[in-house]
Design a protein around this motif. Sequence first.
Motif, PDB file in Angstrom:
ATOM      1  N   PRO A 269       0.812  -1.223   0.000  1.00 34.14           N
ATOM      2  CA  PRO A 269       0.000   0.000   0.000  1.00 34.14           C
ATOM      3  C   PRO A 269       0.843   1.271   0.000  1.00 34.14           C
ATOM      4  N   THR A 270       2.102   1.155   0.403  1.00 35.75           N
ATOM      5  CA  THR A 270       2.990   2.320   0.448  1.00 35.75           C
ATOM      6  C   THR A 270       3.610   2.612  -0.906  1.00 35.75           C
ATOM      7  N   TYR A 271       4.154   1.565  -1.546  1.00 34.13           N
ATOM      8  CA  TYR A 271       4.844   1.732  -2.825  1.00 34.13           C
ATOM      9  C   TYR A 271       3.912   1.580  -4.025  1.00 34.13           C
ATOM     10  N   LYS A 272       2.647   1.194  -3.772  1.00 31.07           N
ATOM     11  CA  LYS A 272       1.645   1.036  -4.843  1.00 31.07           C
ATOM     12  C   LYS A 272       2.139   0.104  -5.943  1.00 31.07           C
ATOM     13  N   ALA A 273       2.748  -1.003  -5.518  1.00 32.53           N
ATOM     14  CA  ALA A 273       3.305  -1.970  -6.466  1.00 32.53           C
ATOM     15  C   ALA A 273       3.321  -3.341  -5.807  1.00 32.53           C
ATOM     16  N   PRO A 274       3.403  -4.419  -6.594  1.00 31.99           N
ATOM     17  CA  PRO A 274       3.543  -5.746  -5.999  1.00 31.99           C
ATOM     18  C   PRO A 274       4.786  -5.818  -5.117  1.00 31.99           C
ATOM     19  N   VAL A 275       4.675  -6.518  -4.000  1.00 29.39           N
ATOM     20  CA  VAL A 275       5.788  -6.599  -3.050  1.00 29.39           C
ATOM     21  C   VAL A 275       7.016  -7.221  -3.698  1.00 29.39           C
ATOM     22  N   TRP A 276       6.796  -8.208  -4.580  1.00 30.98           N
ATOM     23  CA  TRP A 276       7.933  -8.848  -5.243  1.00 30.98           C
ATOM     24  C   TRP A 276       8.758  -7.821  -6.012  1.00 30.98           C
ATOM     25  N   GLU A 277       8.089  -6.875  -6.664  1.00 29.42           N
ATOM     26  CA  GLU A 277       8.831  -5.862  -7.425  1.00 29.42           C
ATOM     27  C   GLU A 277       9.669  -4.982  -6.502  1.00 29.42           C
ATOM     28  N   VAL A 278       9.120  -4.635  -5.344  1.00 31.64           N
ATOM     29  CA  VAL A 278       9.856  -3.808  -4.377  1.00 31.64           C
ATOM     30  C   VAL A 278      11.066  -4.569  -3.854  1.00 31.64           C
ATOM     31  N   ILE A 279      10.861  -5.853  -3.489  1.00 30.99           N
ATOM     32  CA  ILE A 279      11.950  -6.659  -2.927  1.00 30.99           C
ATOM     33  C   ILE A 279      13.036  -6.907  -3.971  1.00 30.99           C
ATOM     34  N   ILE A 280      12.618  -7.312  -5.172  1.00 32.12           N
ATOM     35  CA  ILE A 280      13.586  -7.645  -6.221  1.00 32.12           C
ATOM     36  C   ILE A 280      14.416  -6.422  -6.612  1.00 32.12           C
ATOM     37  N   SER A 281      13.809  -5.239  -6.592  1.00 25.05           N
ATOM     38  CA  SER A 281      14.547  -4.035  -6.979  1.00 25.05           C
ATOM     39  C   SER A 281      15.538  -3.593  -5.906  1.00 25.05           C
ATOM     40  N   ARG A 282      15.296  -3.962  -4.642  1.00 24.80           N
ATOM     41  CA  ARG A 282      16.167  -3.515  -3.547  1.00 24.80           C
ATOM     42  C   ARG A 282      17.109  -4.595  -3.027  1.00 24.80           C
TER      43      ARG A 282
END
Length: 328
Positions: free
Chosen positions: A85-98
């Motif tokens: 809800p914070t990044y407005k994106a699938p969690v996998w995309e947030v994790i994989i990018s970081r």
Amino acid sequence: MTRISARYLGKRLVVSYLTLLVIMSLLFVLIRSMPGSFISTMITPELDQADIQQLRETWGLNEPIWRQYIEFMINYQTGDFGRSPTYKAPVWEVIISRFPRTLVLFGAAFIAQFIVGPLVGMYLGWWRGTRKDKTIFTSSLAVYSMPAFWLAWLVIWLFNYELGWFPSTYMFTKFAEFDWTVVNIITDVLKHITLPLVSIAFVSWVGAMLVMRPAMNNVTSEDYVFLAQAKGLSERTVMIKHAARNALIPVATQAIVGLAFLLNGSVIIENVFSWPGLGQVLVTSVLSRDYPVSQAAFFMLAILIVVMRLATDIAYTYLDPRIKFGGD
């Protein structure tokens, strides 16, 4: 011939899996024990009670806690981390990018500390009681007592503010006006990683040294060391090939503890240097009560530690020929 049986390896895989299940359960309980939720950050004066209820239903927070837990356990075992809800994106995309950025920084620090630490510990254990040993050992203890965040600010002040040698923020130069070749990009990343890497490795190598030093001192009195010396082998050969190899057993165990401390320090170091890794995401997600991202970030770090623990068991059999796992 392998010294680890398939039966033992299978047992270790089952134990690792059960360990992850326990970690997942603890994550679910601890994250939801925090006061408030991310829904509170979405509520505005314009929303009425029906809208708030709709938000809770959309994010699955109106379900009974036991049902949330079952869905959470099933989803995580199938790789479904949900949407942030914070990044407005699938969690996998947030994790994989970081996550790769955290691995670059702390993988380099992990390698550095377990090259420098055991090497220094090997020599100090071999020279134990000499003036060299006392001097280096005392100095390393003073280094070990330094807080990582204090050292980070110190290197920023010296090498960035005063000398201007290295940048102190981000992973690469933003909006840089230079030729974007592979060599230039690698050089730029190496400049940015220098200060955070020094801040971590300058302190963390001492932990490996403190384990290697007494282990090395203990093996120097073993019969096989005396036998190697009696054969006329050089001191360097006896020290490295015969004594140091067996002294590495406890260091391999300490590596797992060292990895846990490194990952724990990622939250501080990444925020001090604005390093765009998983530690920075953890802080943001916890402060905003972003359940999906914070759970997934902690879970990925837990997987890394559990896998490293399994790899250590296997590494034992190659460090010490006397060890055989799973035999009669």
